[in-house]
Design a protein around this motif. Sequence first.
Motif, PDB file in Angstrom:
ATOM      1  N   MET A  96       0.923  -1.494  -0.076  1.00  0.00           N
ATOM      2  CA  MET A  96       0.099   0.022  -0.027  1.00  0.00           C
ATOM      3  C   MET A  96       0.860   1.212   0.164  1.00  0.00           C
ATOM      4  O   MET A  96       0.278   2.441   0.267  1.00  0.00           O
ATOM      5  N   LYS A  97       2.279   0.885  -0.390  1.00  0.00           N
ATOM      6  CA  LYS A  97       3.084   2.226  -0.341  1.00  0.00           C
ATOM      7  C   LYS A  97       3.068   3.031   0.945  1.00  0.00           C
ATOM      8  O   LYS A  97       3.306   4.174   0.865  1.00  0.00           O
ATOM      9  N   GLY A  98       2.833   2.262   2.046  1.00  0.00           N
ATOM     10  CA  GLY A  98       3.065   2.602   3.467  1.00  0.00           C
ATOM     11  C   GLY A  98       1.704   3.632   3.583  1.00  0.00           C
ATOM     12  O   GLY A  98       1.839   4.148   4.948  1.00  0.00           O
ATOM     13  N   LEU A  99       0.504   3.626   2.912  1.00  0.00           N
ATOM     14  CA  LEU A  99      -0.564   4.220   3.208  1.00  0.00           C
ATOM     15  C   LEU A  99      -0.924   3.901   4.592  1.00  0.00           C
ATOM     16  O   LEU A  99      -1.790   4.696   5.198  1.00  0.00           O
ATOM     17  N   GLN A 100      -0.826   2.556   5.044  1.00  0.00           N
ATOM     18  CA  GLN A 100      -1.199   2.215   6.304  1.00  0.00           C
ATOM     19  C   GLN A 100      -0.732   2.883   7.347  1.00  0.00           C
ATOM     20  O   GLN A 100      -1.503   2.887   8.538  1.00  0.00           O
ATOM     21  N   GLY A 101       0.527   3.400   7.278  1.00  0.00           N
ATOM     22  CA  GLY A 101       1.196   4.340   8.290  1.00  0.00           C
ATOM     23  C   GLY A 101       0.581   5.601   8.068  1.00  0.00           C
ATOM     24  O   GLY A 101       1.112   6.808   8.874  1.00  0.00           O
ATOM     25  N   HIS A 102      -0.053   6.435   7.232  1.00  0.00           N
ATOM     26  CA  HIS A 102      -0.774   7.655   7.206  1.00  0.00           C
ATOM     27  C   HIS A 102      -2.160   7.485   7.784  1.00  0.00           C
ATOM     28  O   HIS A 102      -3.052   6.988   7.194  1.00  0.00           O
ATOM     29  N   ARG A 103      -2.060   8.236   8.815  1.00  0.00           N
ATOM     30  CA  ARG A 103      -3.384   8.108   9.885  1.00  0.00           C
ATOM     31  C   ARG A 103      -3.925   9.430   9.855  1.00  0.00           C
ATOM     32  O   ARG A 103      -3.392  10.467  10.292  1.00  0.00           O
ATOM     33  N   LEU A 104      -5.493   9.389   9.705  1.00  0.00           N
ATOM     34  CA  LEU A 104      -6.487  10.434   9.621  1.00  0.00           C
ATOM     35  C   LEU A 104      -7.189   9.937  11.223  1.00  0.00           C
ATOM     36  O   LEU A 104      -7.195   8.706  11.617  1.00  0.00           O
ATOM     37  N   GLU A 191     -11.452  14.126  11.492  1.00  0.00           N
ATOM     38  CA  GLU A 191     -10.775  15.269  11.853  1.00  0.00           C
ATOM     39  C   GLU A 191     -10.054  15.789  10.558  1.00  0.00           C
ATOM     40  O   GLU A 191      -9.768  15.366   9.504  1.00  0.00           O
ATOM     41  N   GLN A 192     -10.096  17.541  10.347  1.00  0.00           N
ATOM     42  CA  GLN A 192      -9.887  17.803   9.231  1.00  0.00           C
ATOM     43  C   GLN A 192      -8.368  18.305   8.953  1.00  0.00           C
ATOM     44  O   GLN A 192      -8.262  18.684   7.775  1.00  0.00           O
ATOM     45  N   ASN A 193      -7.553  18.599   9.770  1.00  0.00           N
ATOM     46  CA  ASN A 193      -6.346  19.209   9.665  1.00  0.00           C
ATOM     47  C   ASN A 193      -5.034  18.327   9.888  1.00  0.00           C
ATOM     48  O   ASN A 193      -3.883  18.817   9.517  1.00  0.00           O
ATOM     49  N   ILE A 194      -5.147  17.146  10.493  1.00  0.00           N
ATOM     50  CA  ILE A 194      -3.867  16.322  10.950  1.00  0.00           C
ATOM     51  C   ILE A 194      -3.699  15.244  10.088  1.00  0.00           C
ATOM     52  O   ILE A 194      -4.755  14.381   9.741  1.00  0.00           O
ATOM     53  N   LEU A 195      -2.330  14.839   9.922  1.00  0.00           N
ATOM     54  CA  LEU A 195      -2.110  13.615   9.195  1.00  0.00           C
ATOM     55  C   LEU A 195      -0.801  13.221  10.110  1.00  0.00           C
ATOM     56  O   LEU A 195       0.302  13.506  10.122  1.00  0.00           O
ATOM     57  N   ILE A 197       2.162  10.545  10.468  1.00  0.00           N
ATOM     58  CA  ILE A 197       2.858   9.395   9.679  1.00  0.00           C
ATOM     59  C   ILE A 197       3.741   8.796  10.670  1.00  0.00           C
ATOM     60  O   ILE A 197       4.482   9.389  11.261  1.00  0.00           O
ATOM     61  N   TYR A 198       3.831   7.258  10.228  1.00  0.00           N
ATOM     62  CA  TYR A 198       4.835   6.402  10.782  1.00  0.00           C
ATOM     63  C   TYR A 198       5.091   5.170   9.753  1.00  0.00           C
ATOM     64  O   TYR A 198       4.101   4.965   8.897  1.00  0.00           O
ATOM     65  N   PRO A 199       6.303   4.833   9.563  1.00  0.00           N
ATOM     66  CA  PRO A 199       6.459   3.917   8.398  1.00  0.00           C
ATOM     67  C   PRO A 199       5.707   2.401   8.797  1.00  0.00           C
ATOM     68  O   PRO A 199       5.917   1.860   9.929  1.00  0.00           O
ATOM     69  N   MET A 200       4.787   2.137   8.130  1.00  0.00           N
ATOM     70  CA  MET A 200       4.058   1.070   8.224  1.00  0.00           C
ATOM     71  C   MET A 200       3.933   0.273   7.042  1.00  0.00           C
ATOM     72  O   MET A 200       2.855   0.326   6.645  1.00  0.00           O
ATOM     73  N   PRO A 201       4.693  -0.587   6.576  1.00  0.00           N
ATOM     74  CA  PRO A 201       4.488  -1.311   5.568  1.00  0.00           C
ATOM     75  C   PRO A 201       3.660  -2.506   5.615  1.00  0.00           C
ATOM     76  O   PRO A 201       3.601  -3.237   6.697  1.00  0.00           O
ATOM     77  N   MET A 202       2.783  -2.951   4.575  1.00  0.00           N
ATOM     78  CA  MET A 202       1.845  -4.194   4.460  1.00  0.00           C
ATOM     79  C   MET A 202       2.512  -4.983   3.526  1.00  0.00           C
ATOM     80  O   MET A 202       3.079  -4.445   2.518  1.00  0.00           O
ATOM     81  N   TYR A 203       2.903  -6.370   3.818  1.00  0.00           N
ATOM     82  CA  TYR A 203       3.607  -6.945   2.734  1.00  0.00           C
ATOM     83  C   TYR A 203       2.797  -8.288   2.234  1.00  0.00           C
ATOM     84  O   TYR A 203       1.815  -8.692   3.293  1.00  0.00           O
TER      85      TYR A 203
END
Length: 277
Positions: A96-104, A191-195, A197-203
């Motif tokens: 997922m190109k690390g998208l799992q570690g991009h948290r809203l 939530e409208q403003n915060i992202l 991020i931590y590296p979380m690869p899915m393999y």
Amino acid sequence: MKYLFITLLLVCASVCAQEIKYTQIKDDKSRYFVELIELALDKAQASSQFKLNESNKSFNQQQQVERLNSGELSIMWAGTQPEYESNLLPIRIPLMKGLQGHRLFLIHADQQVEFNQVHSINDLRKLRAGQGRFWGDTNILKHSGMPVVTPVKKESLFYMLDGGRFDYLPLGVHEPWDEVHRRDGLSLAVEQNILLIYPMPMYFFVAKDNSALRDLIEQGLETAIADGSFDQLFYNAPHVKNALDKANLAARTVIRIPNPNLHRATPLDRPELWLQL
């Protein structure tokens, strides 16, 4: 005789193809990972040698680990954690190109004003997160000094957030709107403003004794990355496209924290494998 021989070859190609079995899937988001396997086999020029087979049973991740080692399943996909990397063979390409570690964040619908004051990790530490007790993300948040409320059941989190037991529920970028929609009786909002991020690869993971399948899938994925077909599949997956359209990531305040659970072989030095804002 010639046509009989060709017919026998075609029958053998179908019947003799090696099975790649995976857990039963129940949503379109999981279909993306099956399409990635198909893409990898195609790019490795091995589609005719393998037959994908969905199990008639749905297994949680721990059950999938057990069934990979018993041979009942051939492949699984999951956010990486040390246990999986020790007991299985990982294919270290972030699916997922690390998208799992991009948290809203899911928050109570009345709390956006409070989150408007969050601009740094220190600000965020003043608020309480909610996470599943056994989720890998829970330790990541705690490692960065964030207070975390940890019920066992995922469903409890939404009712506890609605009831003010904690302040925010971090979810993958592609997840929060669906969760709000499913629970329109609760006072929840994205939530409208915060992202965060931590590296979380899915393999993809395979059994320890299945290095041949690991090497084949890895070869195919690397070819797909090089020719752009991996990114084409990823960015056009409906749940990814919809999430990136809604999330407006580039306009958000980014807070980065480390992931203490990452293996030293995590390919952090390959920017083409990760989502770039």
